[in-house]
Design a protein around this motif. Structure first.
Motif, PDB file in Angstrom:
ATOM      1  N   THR A   1      41.013  19.732  48.147  1.00  0.00           N
ATOM      2  CA  THR A   1      39.902  18.989  48.747  1.00  0.00           C
ATOM      3  C   THR A   1      40.151  17.492  48.779  1.00  0.00           C
ATOM      4  O   THR A   1      39.328  16.739  49.314  1.00  0.00           O
ATOM      5  CB  THR A   1      38.597  19.242  47.958  1.00  0.00           C
ATOM      6  N   ALA A   2      41.273  17.028  48.195  1.00  0.00           N
ATOM      7  CA  ALA A   2      41.536  15.588  48.154  1.00  0.00           C
ATOM      8  C   ALA A   2      43.039  15.350  48.047  1.00  0.00           C
ATOM      9  O   ALA A   2      43.802  16.243  47.707  1.00  0.00           O
ATOM     10  CB  ALA A   2      40.815  14.950  46.964  1.00  0.00           C
ATOM     11  N   GLY A   3      43.427  14.084  48.360  1.00  0.00           N
ATOM     12  CA  GLY A   3      44.807  13.688  48.150  1.00  0.00           C
ATOM     13  C   GLY A   3      45.759  14.077  49.271  1.00  0.00           C
ATOM     14  O   GLY A   3      45.359  14.596  50.316  1.00  0.00           O
ATOM     15  N   ARG A   4      47.049  13.812  49.028  1.00  0.00           N
ATOM     16  CA  ARG A   4      48.073  14.061  50.044  1.00  0.00           C
ATOM     17  C   ARG A   4      48.265  15.549  50.300  1.00  0.00           C
ATOM     18  O   ARG A   4      47.870  16.386  49.477  1.00  0.00           O
ATOM     19  CB  ARG A   4      49.388  13.392  49.633  1.00  0.00           C
ATOM     20  N   ASP A   5      48.889  15.862  51.398  1.00  0.00           N
ATOM     21  CA  ASP A   5      49.019  17.245  51.842  1.00  0.00           C
ATOM     22  C   ASP A   5      49.888  18.067  50.882  1.00  0.00           C
ATOM     23  O   ASP A   5      51.039  17.703  50.594  1.00  0.00           O
ATOM     24  CB  ASP A   5      49.620  17.275  53.245  1.00  0.00           C
TER      25      ASP A   5
ATOM     26  N   LEU B   1      37.465  18.382  32.495  1.00  0.00           N
ATOM     27  CA  LEU B   1      37.321  18.698  33.916  1.00  0.00           C
ATOM     28  C   LEU B   1      37.075  17.433  34.736  1.00  0.00           C
ATOM     29  O   LEU B   1      36.461  16.479  34.257  1.00  0.00           O
ATOM     30  CB  LEU B   1      36.183  19.687  34.121  1.00  0.00           C
ATOM     31  N   GLN B   2      37.573  17.457  35.989  1.00  0.00           N
ATOM     32  CA  GLN B   2      37.427  16.342  36.922  1.00  0.00           C
ATOM     33  C   GLN B   2      36.930  16.868  38.265  1.00  0.00           C
ATOM     34  O   GLN B   2      37.264  17.986  38.645  1.00  0.00           O
ATOM     35  CB  GLN B   2      38.768  15.643  37.163  1.00  0.00           C
ATOM     36  N   PRO B   3      36.165  16.074  39.005  1.00  0.00           N
ATOM     37  CA  PRO B   3      35.704  16.526  40.330  1.00  0.00           C
ATOM     38  C   PRO B   3      36.840  16.568  41.339  1.00  0.00           C
ATOM     39  O   PRO B   3      37.818  15.828  41.225  1.00  0.00           O
ATOM     40  CB  PRO B   3      34.658  15.468  40.710  1.00  0.00           C
ATOM     41  N   ALA B   4      36.724  17.464  42.313  1.00  0.00           N
ATOM     42  CA  ALA B   4      37.653  17.623  43.441  1.00  0.00           C
ATOM     43  C   ALA B   4      38.935  18.335  43.004  1.00  0.00           C
ATOM     44  O   ALA B   4      39.134  18.653  41.815  1.00  0.00           O
ATOM     45  CB  ALA B   4      37.966  16.282  44.093  1.00  0.00           C
ATOM     46  N   THR B   5      39.798  18.622  44.013  1.00  0.00           N
ATOM     47  CA  THR B   5      41.039  19.356  43.767  1.00  0.00           C
ATOM     48  C   THR B   5      42.150  18.728  44.587  1.00  0.00           C
ATOM     49  O   THR B   5      42.235  18.945  45.799  1.00  0.00           O
ATOM     50  CB  THR B   5      40.895  20.844  44.161  1.00  0.00           C
TER      51      THR B   5
END
Length: 324
Positions: free
Chosen positions: A210-214, A166-170
């Protein structure tokens, strides 16, 4: 696996004109046989005729011609080329399986947890995929990783699913971008006269980006590239995770995933139990791994026609010691 839907046409229906000739020949035969019978009855000694040629033996004489008639009809149908829709394994296709590994996947609203149930269902999906499909894996939390590039080997993908962390954020948009790039790079080496094989992204997630490009901009790029995204909304509205001793709600985000599928030309699926997730993966496996093609189904008619011919010949020898 091949499933026939049913005969829905013939490739050369002109052969059915032969049926008129066959029926005319056999119609003439039965008309002459009946006329001959009437002639014999009219001029013969009836008591003596019953002893010499019982009615039963006369009826048995018609069995071989009837069988020959059936055989010729079956062979004529075979010549006409019956066609049917059949499900056949795809020889070429590319699929990127994309799995959300954000912390919300630890929620236990789906037993034993979202991530554990997802791993089991994803492995079944991979192992049951037909051999001609090139399958790859992307996992994503705050960033996206191409764990396995498209390949027909299944073990690297199942091993990577077992080793998910598992990693934080999505970062859903990053995951779609990584999957799209992996497909495009793989397709560069698969040009040839028939071009690149059909491709699809199968994305399973339980939360909003919750993170990264659209993510929606990337869905549009997939649409332009002819690569639909099948999204699976995984979880329930009651999901919670324990973060530093606090119970944090992690309800599933159906709306975003539904929009992603629509924008890319794909389908949206809702899985709120582990069994439902397996059913969805199984359905997707059928859609992706098989295609419906028009197939010639004349062989059964040839086989039955040949069998009827042999049976008719044997019956003729038994009844009259000669072939018709």
């Amino acid at each position: 696996m091949t499933g026939l839907v049913g005969i829905d046409g013939f490739s050369t229906p002109l052969w059915f004109a032969l049926l008129a000739v066959i029926l005319a020949v056999f119609g003439t035969y039965f008309w002459r046989a009946r006329r001959r019978r009437r002639h014999v009855v009219r001029f013969a000694n009836l008591p003596l005729l019953e002893q010499v040629a019982p009615t039963g033996s006369y009826r048995w004489r018609h069995v071989p011609p009837v069988l020959f008639l059936v055989a010729f009809v079956l062979l004529t149908v075979a010549l006409a080329g019956p066609q049917a829709q059949a499900k056949v394994p795809r020889n070429r296709a590319t699929v990127m399986l994309v799995i959300d590994v954000s912390p919300s996947m630890e929620a236990t609203d789906i037993r034993p947890s979202r991530i554990k149930a997802a791993q089991g269902a994803a492995k079944d999906f991979v192992q049951n995929m037909t051999e001609g499909i090139n399958l790859g894996l992307v996992t994503f939390g705050g960033s996206a990783t191409v764990d396995v590039s498209p390949t027909t080997a299944r073990k690297p993908v199942t091993d990577a699913i077992d080793n998910i962390k598992l990693q934080p954020a999505t970062a859903t948009g990053e995951a779609i971008a990584a999957a799209l790039q992996a497909i495009q790079q793989f397709e560069k080496g698969l040009g040839g006269p028939s071009g690149a094989p059909p491709a699809r992204i199968v994305l399973m997630s339980d939360g909003k980006q919750t993170a990264g490009r659209d993510e929606f901009a990337m869905a549009k790029q997939c649409k332009e590239g002819g690569i639909p995204i099948s999204t699976i909304s995984y979880g329930t509205s009651d999901g919670v995770v324990d973060l530093e001793g606090q119970q944090v709600p992690v309800p599933v985000d159906d709306e975003s995933l539904h929009e992603l599928a629509d924008m890319s030309g794909g389908e949206f699926y809702k899985a709120d139990t582990s069994d439902k997730l397996r059913e969805i993966y199984q359905s997707l496996g059928e859609q992706i791994g098989y295609e419906t093609q028009q197939t010639d189904v004349s062989k059964p008619f040839v086989a039955l026609g040949a069998l009827a011919t042999i049976t008719a010949a044997g019956a003729a020898l038994l009844v009259s010691q000669r072939l018709p």
